[in-house]
Scaffold this active site. Structure first.
Site, PDB file in Angstrom:
ATOM      1  N   ASP A  36       9.160   2.505   1.382  1.00  0.00           N
ATOM      2  CA  ASP A  36       8.028   3.254   1.901  1.00  0.00           C
ATOM      3  C   ASP A  36       7.943   2.960   3.402  1.00  0.00           C
ATOM      4  O   ASP A  36       7.462   1.915   3.820  1.00  0.00           O
ATOM      5  CB  ASP A  36       6.750   2.823   1.168  1.00  0.00           C
ATOM      6  N   LYS A  72       2.922   9.647   8.452  1.00  0.00           N
ATOM      7  CA  LYS A  72       2.223   9.230   9.663  1.00  0.00           C
ATOM      8  C   LYS A  72       2.839   9.793  10.956  1.00  0.00           C
ATOM      9  O   LYS A  72       2.520  10.910  11.317  1.00  0.00           O
ATOM     10  CB  LYS A  72       2.084   7.705   9.675  1.00  0.00           C
ATOM     11  N   PHE A 108       0.855  -1.190   0.000  1.00  0.00           N
ATOM     12  CA  PHE A 108       0.000   0.000   0.000  1.00  0.00           C
ATOM     13  C   PHE A 108       0.889   1.236   0.000  1.00  0.00           C
ATOM     14  O   PHE A 108       1.788   1.362   0.830  1.00  0.00           O
ATOM     15  CB  PHE A 108      -0.918   0.028   1.231  1.00  0.00           C
TER      16      PHE A 108
HETATM   17  C1  LIG Z   1      -0.777   5.287   5.239  1.00  0.00           C
HETATM   18  C2  LIG Z   1       0.213   4.860   4.200  1.00  0.00           C
HETATM   19  C3  LIG Z   1       0.407   5.582   3.003  1.00  0.00           C
HETATM   20  C4  LIG Z   1      -0.482   6.740   2.612  1.00  0.00           C
HETATM   21  O1  LIG Z   1      -0.394   7.806   3.483  1.00  0.00           O
HETATM   22  P1  LIG Z   1      -1.519   8.966   3.415  1.00  0.00           P
HETATM   23  O2  LIG Z   1      -1.032   9.963   4.419  1.00  0.00           O
HETATM   24  O3  LIG Z   1      -2.818   8.333   3.749  1.00  0.00           O
HETATM   25  O4  LIG Z   1      -1.511   9.492   2.027  1.00  0.00           O
HETATM   26  C5  LIG Z   1       1.412   5.190   2.160  1.00  0.00           C
HETATM   27  N1  LIG Z   1       2.207   4.131   2.446  1.00  0.00           N
HETATM   28  C6  LIG Z   1       2.050   3.415   3.569  1.00  0.00           C
HETATM   29  C7  LIG Z   1       2.968   2.285   3.846  1.00  0.00           C
HETATM   30  C8  LIG Z   1       1.037   3.738   4.471  1.00  0.00           C
HETATM   31  O5  LIG Z   1       0.855   3.002   5.574  1.00  0.00           O
END
Ligand SMILES: *Cc1c(COP(=O)(O)O)cnc(C)c1O
Length: 403
Positions: free
Chosen positions: A223, A252, A138
């Site tokens: 990521d 986050k 994701f």
């Molecule tokens: C939450 C998340 C995103 C997206 O972040 P947003 O602030 O919702 O755009 C991208 N990569 C990972 C691994 C995530 O957990």
């Protein structure tokens, strides 16, 4: 007088892309949250791994307040002190030499993928555009990031997708070998898959992918939007593996609850960029960066980072107690306080039920897919709060099991 705000109003005024709980939180302190009726909840969700220091941490409140009386926003036509301060902290404590700030995880990843493409095209040739990503990954909800993400259900239905993205099974080095070539610009992965079910990359896999990227001059992008900023017990998770990416994204927990994200990269890669190639209005906003600086200084300490494994152990001990009685969990997953409990097969597809019933017993938890419960509490949650929250959660489990 304003009319009373109710949960019913949500169903009328908000785009129906969420199904939030029935109560509305109005106040938070540390790992406790209160709703409109004054009911008190224990927060094991942490706003999806965002509130790394709980709610309204006094030092973050102070940083936000102080900055709010100085300057809020100037855009990137001008720079600002908090942004430069936070960039320097990130550089001093990671592999990176250059930082790009944005406001969300998706935007940081969007910048990372655009940079990887741009770098490959500038430095090699216009056909070096293939991005290799992984099933269950994701990376956010913009159209590029959702297309790189490994769950077609999130990217289908919006018409033609960005091209030249290929998905292969996570932790499968042979699959990467089979598709990587001279036309690959990047391999993108989460060292611990967050939304996808809390699967940790194996060390051999990360080492192998690093070697393949070097061999084919592809950039390795981590990521760490969810697993970074102390969540797994080190500032960034790559530091535990000893495998260094070329680009890393963070969001986050970076702002401890204030929206901010960052893309980190090296001097060499950054040199292909020049003014106008990419940008954002709000990214690196002084309010966000001032809070980010304070959050960084608190999280990046031995006390907080070492506390993560201790707290994980207490969580698992408590989950084991629940499991002794109810036999609901099959295994514990993830790293540090990115903790998953995979449900036994007879409870598969019931993760949301556990969440919903948990709120009845006044504890907030998350799921990661249909079969895994996810706990991403404050990194400084107290032992008493863990025990109390788990007592409440045990009652919720009992109710689901007997339903
Ligand atoms: C939450 C998340 C995103 C997206 O972040 P947003 O602030 O919702 O755009 C991208 N990569 C990972 C691994 C995530 O957990």
């Amino acid at each position: 007088m304003q009319p009373k705000i109710t949960r019913q109003l949500f169903d009328k005024v908000i785009l129906p892309v969420y199904a939030p709980a029935q109560f509305i939180p109005v106040k938070g302190k540390g790992s406790r949250v209160w709703d409109q009726n004054g009911e008190e909840y224990i927060d094991f969700a942490g706003g999806i791994a965002v509130n790394a220091l709980g709610h309204c941490h006094p030092r973050l409140v102070k940083a936000l307040h102080q900055q709010s009386e100085k300057i809020w926003h100037v855009s990137n036509v001008f720079t600002n002190e908090p942004a430069l301060n936070l960039a320097q902290k990130l550089i001093d404590n990671t592999f990176a030499d250059r930082i790009f700030f944005a406001n969300s995880g998706a935007e940081a990843n969007e910048a990372a993928f655009k940079l990887a493409r741009y770098y490959a095209i500038e430095k090699y040739n216009p056909y070096k555009t293939k991005i290799i990503a992984f099933h269950q990954s994701f990376h956010g909800r913009t159209f590029f990031t959702v297309s790189v993400g490994g769950q077609a259900k999130y990217s289908d239905g919006f018409g033609p997708k960005p091209a030249d993205i290929i998905h292969v099974p996570f932790n499968n080095l042979d699959a990467v070998k089979a598709v990587i070539d001279d036309h690959t610009c990047a391999v993108v992965l989460e060292p611990v898959q967050g939304e996808g079910g809390l699967t940790c990359a194996s060390l051999e896999f990360l080492q192998g992918v690093r070697e393949l990227c070097d061999k084919y001059h592809a950039l390795l992008i981590f990521d760490e939007v969810q697993c970074g900023m102390g969540r797994t017990g080190s500032l960034y998770t790559y530091q535990q593996y000893g495998v260094t990416p070329d680009i890393l994204t963070s969001a986050k927990a970076l702002g401890g609850g204030f929206p901010i994200s960052a893309m980190l990269t090296t001097e060499d890669i950054a040199t292909v960029m020049h003014p106008g190639v990419h940008g954002t209005t709000y990214g690196g906003n002084p309010l966000a960066c001032a809070v980010g600086c304070e959050a960084f200084d608190i999280i990046n300490t031995a006390e907080v980072l070492e506390g993560v494994q201790k707290r994980r152990a207490i969580f698992i001990e408590q989950l084991e107690n629940i499991n002794d009685k109810f036999r609901v969990f099959r295994e514990y997953r993830g790293k540090g306080l990115l903790l998953g409990a995979e449900l036994q097969p007879e409870f598969h597809h019931k993760a949301r039920d556990f969440l919903n019933v948990a709120t009845e017993f006044r504890v907030m938890i998350l799921n990661a897919g249909p079969n895994v419960l996810r706990f991403t509490p404050s990194l400084i949650i107290s032992e008493e709060e863990i025990r109390e929250g788990m007592m409440r959660f045990a009652k919720a489990v009992e109710k689901v099991v007997n339903a």
